[in-house]
Structures are given as structure tokens and as C-alpha cells.
Design a protein around this motif. Sequence first.
Motif: not given
Length: 212
Positions: A64-82
Motif C-alpha cells: 500500500g501507499r504506507l507501511g507500518w514500521v518499528s525500531d528504536r525510534r518508535g512505531y510509525r507509518y512510512d512511505e518507504i521500505d527501510p
Amino acid sequence: MDQLFAFDRRALDLDSGAVLLEGYALSMAEDLLGAVATIAETAPFRHLETPGGRRMSVAMTNTGRLGWVSDRRGYRYDEIDPLSDRPWPAMPSAFAALARSAAAAAGFEGFAPEACLVNRYEPGAKLSLHQDRDERNLDQPIVSVSLGVEATFLWGGATRADRARRIRLRHGDVVVWGGPARLTFHGVDALARSEHPLTGALRYNLTFRRAS
């Protein structure tokens, strides 16, 4: 709500604003799983890290347009796959159509998902009780599709301390929650070792959200 669908499968109220649609995705399950495999070719499954540094037992990817990610910086949605520094794979039209249809069947017309979290459970994997609250618009429902091995869905209350009900989710079941149930604590108990003809020992979960 206690309506019968095909094959005597029902729509069951879990709470005000929360409905289990038994077998709602069953007729298209093989196509959904095929699409999951295609998505994973571009955006492979990975085990995310919580902000506290714990490795999640559930593997996941996004479409989708946004993806949910999690790391030491926190939980968030991002348009880019890290992992790839590229946009997430586009959401298949069949995914979006299923999410809109299931939301409408549960009483939430006009749902337009822009993110689909794809979770992969191996035996022993689980999801602790939590709220889905990283989305900016909490007026939109969550649509959750179960594929593969049966799982025990934990449906709690307004606080983490509230006792959770244990609800069996089968291949093709869809749970939709929104409105007064939107911030209900929920989770998945440790997946039992079992086999499904389409997924082997695995369970897949598609979670559709309007994130922005």
C-alpha cells in the motif's frame, strides 16, 4: 448482528462496533495468498524491533501507499521500505476490494484502506495485547483477515488490564472493528503447531488501515 452467510457462516457481534465475519474471505483465499507471495518478493518478511529493543516474534511486511514500521525510534507509518529504500509494493486491487466490502458488511461504509500490514505467524509466534493507535484518523475501522492455521484472537477492553475473551479465528475469517471499539486492546495467543493445506504450519494475517 447474527446474519448467515454462505455455508452457514455467520456475522457475530464481538462488541458495539466490532464484528466477526466468519469465512468472509474464504472464496478468494488462494488468490490472497498468491498475492502475499508476490508482495514478499519485493518487500521480504522481516522481524521488526520494538522501541525497547525486543525482536517481534511475528514476521511482517506491508503493501500500500504506507507501511507500518518499528525500531528504536518508535512505531510509525512510512512511505518507504527501510530495507530497500523504495516504496512499498502497491496494494493489489483484490485486497482493497475485500477490505471495503468487509468494512461495509460490518456497518462501515466508505472505508478506503491505504495500508495493509501482512503478518506471518510461525508456531509459537504471538502478538501481545495492544491498541492500534498509530493512525492519524481513528474514525476509520480496522479490517483483519485470517489465512492458514487457526489462531486464538484475544479481544480485551478499554485497558490492558481488562480480561480478554478468547475467540477462534479460522481460515477466511475477517474481523472488523471501529467506532466505539476502535481502541479496544487485542492480540493473538501463541500459535499452536498445526497444519493447513495451503500454508503448512503458518498463519497469515492481512490488516487493513486508513493511516493518514
